[in-house]
Every structure is written in structure tokens, then in C-alpha cells.
Design an enzyme around this catalytic site. Structure first.
Site, mmCIF file in Angstrom:
data_model
loop_
_atom_site.group_PDB
_atom_site.id
_atom_site.type_symbol
_atom_site.label_atom_id
_atom_site.label_comp_id
_atom_site.label_asym_id
_atom_site.label_seq_id
_atom_site.Cartn_x
_atom_site.Cartn_y
_atom_site.Cartn_z
ATOM 1 N N ASP A 227 0.885 -1.165 0.000
ATOM 2 C CA ASP A 227 0.000 0.000 0.000
ATOM 3 C C ASP A 227 0.913 1.203 0.000
ATOM 4 O O ASP A 227 2.143 1.053 0.069
ATOM 5 C CB ASP A 227 -0.926 -0.024 1.237
ATOM 6 C CG ASP A 227 -2.255 0.670 0.978
ATOM 7 O OD1 ASP A 227 -2.249 1.875 0.673
ATOM 8 O OD2 ASP A 227 -3.305 -0.005 1.079
ATOM 9 N N HIS B 148 -3.978 3.260 -4.046
ATOM 10 C CA HIS B 148 -3.127 2.897 -2.899
ATOM 11 C C HIS B 148 -1.724 2.470 -3.358
ATOM 12 O O HIS B 148 -1.142 1.562 -2.785
ATOM 13 C CB HIS B 148 -3.765 1.740 -2.095
ATOM 14 C CG HIS B 148 -4.987 2.139 -1.337
ATOM 15 N ND1 HIS B 148 -4.942 2.602 -0.044
ATOM 16 C CD2 HIS B 148 -6.295 2.146 -1.690
ATOM 17 C CE1 HIS B 148 -6.175 2.872 0.375
ATOM 18 N NE2 HIS B 148 -7.015 2.608 -0.607
ATOM 19 N N GLU C 30 -10.799 2.230 -3.905
ATOM 20 C CA GLU C 30 -10.451 3.638 -3.660
ATOM 21 C C GLU C 30 -9.425 4.231 -4.630
ATOM 22 O O GLU C 30 -8.543 4.981 -4.212
ATOM 23 C CB GLU C 30 -9.959 3.797 -2.210
ATOM 24 C CG GLU C 30 -11.019 3.429 -1.192
ATOM 25 C CD GLU C 30 -10.573 3.594 0.244
ATOM 26 O OE1 GLU C 30 -11.327 4.161 1.025
ATOM 27 O OE2 GLU C 30 -9.459 3.133 0.598
ATOM 28 N N ASP D 127 -10.170 -2.686 12.681
ATOM 29 C CA ASP D 127 -9.447 -1.456 13.044
ATOM 30 C C ASP D 127 -10.384 -0.496 13.763
ATOM 31 O O ASP D 127 -9.936 0.507 14.309
ATOM 32 C CB ASP D 127 -8.827 -0.781 11.813
ATOM 33 C CG ASP D 127 -9.793 -0.571 10.662
ATOM 34 O OD1 ASP D 127 -10.767 -1.347 10.533
ATOM 35 O OD2 ASP D 127 -9.582 0.374 9.869
#
Ligand code: ACM
Ligand code: ZN
Length: 505
Positions: free
Chosen positions: A143, A220, A280, A373
Site C-alpha cells: 500500500d 493505494h 479507492e 481497526d
């Protein structure tokens, strides 16, 4: 009282077994005998799907021994783990356990880019996973915050971006996304060599765990466009968008790098599924790029979003040509991808539902329920995290097959641990357990058998076992009433007429 009864029927096991027929007394389990499966066992598993039959087992707990029947070595392994749990939890009762999984994919994802964990940590988590019959470890290997798999063909990826300034992501942001040499006194990071990963794959295989590697694209990917600028978009004057968020889908160098790396990845990981990310993408540089514009013209595209579909389809075909299948985050559904691609739902469940309706196999890991998370209790008592309150009870409440979905296309369920807020191995364990227990139970135990209080009591005992084994778990004994009851806000808790949201008992 009800919790005690349920524990008696589940034997305290996580995941709860399909069936337990009790007998008087206890078993000392002085030995474990694996018997060729009986006709009765064959009949019992006859109607099950192949994957479920493969993992099915029966254990007869006699006064001095445990007798295992299973149709495969994998079934025997699952049975041994059940016996191991029973022995660790206390006196082993007598009786017969018959068990098999509901889903074939029962997974955890660990983000290795935002914080690097290392071989020992992953082996330790796989030991825990095996005890819970979790069978998929998805590794997010790259990433923007760091590339973690050494590539013989593109060595600069780890040489230049495996080490950075800042353990938390926000600190790296404050340090202006600075990568450093590994000898820098402030260097934070690391990477896996191919040999280390092969060792991990072998360790996983011994535990009937499949490691799914993820190479992220096209978003990413800042660390790659910074290191190999030929994979970044280019302006008319030849200037590259070095360090851009997205790969350039117009540049052939992008495909050369991705296909070379994926071939290396497939050489290391035998997984049938290869994860190619897909989430994304910002697409911010694509309309400014000469190579992207040329690609659009050649392909007759009118919208830059179509470039995402182009890249994903081309990579999907490449992976398929190697006899493997791709998994991608649910965005890849929106820009056109063959039905052979597996869709992993993360933006809630809608992507999974749409993909399922379109005939794709799906993995359900919605951020509405299984993002590890996110906070697991009230903000004021927890280390900094993100997202909505995602307590053990909330995770446990998740049902992967939404009304109307075709269950045969639902591969299973997965908890995702992103690590922007998780800089250490100890912290990662804290976020994984006990919520990983709920993934194990949702993924294995039959539908319609949920009992939140009974599960919590089993999770409490299992958490104590985990702690005794040296895992740094979140402590359910400190859980607030609000989190314990599965509410996500004070408003919802109070609207239900409940009081004392913070009290722990
Ligand atoms: C994701 O959480 N961005 C897949
Ligand atoms: Zn471009």
C-alpha cells in the site's frame, strides 16, 4: 442459566459444533485414535457440499480415548483442534461430537503495509486461527505506506519503500510521507523475503490455512509510482506524476511491473485466489495523462473510470491465464469485470449483494460489522482507533447471507484488520482477539443457532485461554455495558431504556 445450558451443549467450544450428544462422565483422552470412517459417518456427510464434507468429523469421547472419524486429513485436523480446545478448557466430557463448516472461507485480513508484523507474529496468529478452525489468512502486502514483499525483478520496491518515518500513518503523513533507508535511526518498517513467505505458506498448509496474497492496484500505489515512475501518469512535457496515488493504466510499464510481480507472487503462494485490491482509486491524474488519453482513444472510452475496468480486466485475464482466480474489493464490480472474479464486499453489504445477484462468488467483509481497526469499546477507554463502535457482540450479530442472496455463491466471511492505527504486533493482537472468535463462529456454526450471551461466556473463557497462551487480547471483563449489549451509540442504548452504559457488570 440459559448461558450455562448453551455452554453445556456447545461444550464451551468456539466455533460451536453442529451437534453434541452427551454421555455421563468425563474422558481422560489418554490417546487419540483415528479410525477409517464408518458407514454411519459416510451417511451423515452424504448431503453436505464437497468443502464441508472434506472438513467434517465425528469425535467419540470415551472414558480413556477419543476416536476420530473423518473423510480427509483436513477433517482429522479439525477434530484434533476440537480436542485440543476441550483439553485446554477443562475436564473433557464424554459423548459424541459431529461437526462440519457452514462456509468454506473463514478468514482474517492483516494489513502488512501500514505496519509490518513479521514471520513470528503471523505464525503465532495462525496457531490461534487453527485452534478456531479459521482457514484463510489474507495478507495486504503493499500500500502507499510501504511495500512488503521482496521482488527479485523490482528490488527497489523494498529497497526504497519498506522503511519510513512514523509508526502511525498520521505520523508518516506529518513527516510528508517520507521513506528512509533501513539504517536510518528513525526507520520503521520491514519486508518479507520470498523464502520467508515460502516458510509461512508451508506453516499455513500444515494448519490447513490458505494464505491469500494481495497486491493492490490501481489505487493505494503511491510507493510504486514513486519508485518506478514509468508506472505513473505523464504530462505532455514528459513530467511524471511521481508518487501519484494511482498507477497509470495507459502505461505499458504498469502492466509489465504488475504482471511480473504477480507471477512472482503466484510462484510463492499456491492460493487459488489472488487478491488484486481495486479499492479507492482516486483517478486524479488519469485525465491529465497523455498515456491514459491515448488508451482511452484506442479503447473508445469516454470516462476515465473505464480505465479502472480496463486495468482490472487485463490483470484478471493474466491471473486467470495462470490457472488462478482474482478477488477484488467491491469497487471492481462497478467498472466491468468477468463473472470469474470474486468480489469482496467492504463498503457495507451492498457490493456483495449486487455481485451475488450478478452471479459472482463473494466474500463478505463489510465495514458495517467486521472491520477490526474500528473501536471495540467506548473511545474514552480504548487506544486511538477509527470507525464506528464494532464490539464483539456487534461482530457476532453479523449474518453473511443477506435476504435474497444465493448462499451457494457466498464463499464466506472475513474480519479485516487495517493498521493505520495499529503500529505494533501487541496492538494488532488486541484488535484481532476476541473479535476473531466471532468470525470463526459465524463462518463455521450453523445458521440460526446464535446466542449472544452464551457466546460471550464462551468467548470469556477462550480469551482467558488466549491470554494464558501469551496473546494480548482485549479484555471482555472491562467491556462497558453499552459495548456488551451491542449498541453503537449512547442514543441507541438509552432509547432502548437501558442505563449505566459504562458499568462493566
Ligand atoms: C478497504 O477497506 N479500503 C478495502
Ligand atoms: Zn496515465
Amino acid at each position: 442459566m440459559k448461558a450455562l445450558l448453551v455452554i453445556a451443549l456447545t461444550l464451551g467450544l468456539i466455533p460451536a459444533p453442529v451437534e453434541y450428544r452427551p454421555a455421563e462422565g468425563t474422558s481422560s483422552v489418554q490417546k487419540i485414535v483415528v479410525r477409517k470412517h464408518s458407514l454411519r459417518f459416510k451417511w451423515a456427510v452424504k448431503g453436505l457440499e464437497d468443502f464441508s464434507r472434506k472438513e467434517a468429523y465425528r469425535i467419540t469421547l470415551k472414558p480413556r480415548k477419543a476416536v476420530i472419524e473423518a473423510a480427509s486429513a483436513e477433517g482429522v485436523f479439525r477434530a484434533r483442534k476440537t480436542i485440543e480446545q476441550l483439553q485446554a478448557l477443562g475436564p473433557v466430557p464424554r459423548g459424541v461430537i459431529f461437526d462440519y463448516p457452514r462456509f468454506r472461507h473463514r478468514g482474517l485480513m492483516i494489513d502488512e503495509s501500514r505496519s509490518f508484523k513479521g514471520v513470528e507474529f503471523l505464525k503465532k496468529q495462525m496457531d490461534a486461527m487453527a485452534l478456531l478452525k479459521l482457514n484463510v489468512l489474507h495478507l495486504h502486502l503493499d500500500d502507499a505506506a510501504g511495500w512488503r514483499i521482496e521482488s527479485p525483478s523490482y528490488p527497489l520496491l523494498t529497497e526504497k519503500t519498506a522503511w519510513r518515518i512514523g509508526d502511525y500513518y498520521y505520523k508518516w503523513e506529518q513527516a510528508h510521507y517520507k521513506f528512509v533507508d533501513k539504517d536510518d535511526p528513525e526507520a520503521y518498517g520491514g519486508y518479507y523475503t520470498p523464502d520467508e513467505l515460502r516458510d509461512l505458506v508451508a506453516y499455513a498448509a500444515e494448519r490447513y490455512i490458505n494464505i491469500i496474497p494481495e497486491i493492490e492496484m490501481p489505487g493505494h500505489s503511491m510507493e510504486v509510482t514513486l519508485t518506478y515512475p514509468e508506472t505513473a501518469c505523464m504530462m505532455e512535457d514528459g513530467t511524471r506524476f511521481k508518487g501519484a496515488w494511482d498507477f497509470c493504466p495507459g502505461s505499458e510499464a504498469t502492466f509489465e511491473l504488475l504482471e511480473t510481480v504477480l507471477a512472482e507472487v503466484m510462484d510463492i503462494f499456491p492460493s487459488q485466489y489472488i487478491h488484486i485490491g481495486g479499492d479507492e482509486a482516486s483517478m486524479a491524474t488519469w485525465h491529465k495523462c497523455v498515456n491514459c488519453r491515448r488508451r482511452m482513444e484506442e479503447e473508445g472510452f469516454t470516462d476515465v473510470r473505464q480505465l479502472q475496468g480496463y486495468l482490472i480486466r487485463r490483470i484478471e485475464a493474466f491471473v486467470r491465464s495462470h490457472g488462478r482466480e482474482v478477488i477484488g474489493w467491491d469497487e471492481i464490480l462497478e467498472t466491468g469485470v468477468p463473472q470469474s472474479a470474486v468480489i469482496q464486499s467492504w463498503r457495507g453489504i451492498s457490493g456483495g449483494i449486487a455481485a451475488n445477484a450478478a452471479g459472482h462468488k463473494v466474500v463478505m467483509s463489510p465495514n458495517s460489522h467486521v472491520y477490526f481497526d474500528y473501536y471495540q469499546d467506548l473511545i474514552r477507554k480504548e487506544p486511538a482507533a477509527c470507525g464506528d463502535l464494532t464490539s464483539l457482540r456487534h461482530v457476532y450479530s453479523y449474518e453473511p447471507v443477506a435476504p435474497g442472496m444465493d448462499e451457494s455463491l457466498v464463499l464466506g466471511v472475513q474480519g479485516n484488520l487495517w493498521c493505520e492505527w495499529v503500529p505494533t504486533c501487541e496492538h494488532a493482537e488486541y484488535m484481532l482477539w476476541p473479535r476473531g472468535f466471532a468470525i470463526a463462529e459465524i463462518g463455521w456454526s450453523p445458521m440460526g443457532t446464535k446466542d449472544p450471551e452464551g457466546f460471550r461466556a464462551r468467548a470469556m473463557a477462550m480469551q482467558d485461554l488466549w491470554r494464558a497462551m501469551g496473546y494480548n487480547t482485549f479484555d471482555l471483563r472491562t467491556e462497558t455495558n453499552l459495548a456488551r449489549s451491542g449498541y453503537r451509540t449512547f442514543e441507541a442504548y438509552e432509547a432502548a431504556g437501558l442505563k449505566d452504559p459504562a458499568g462493566t457488570e
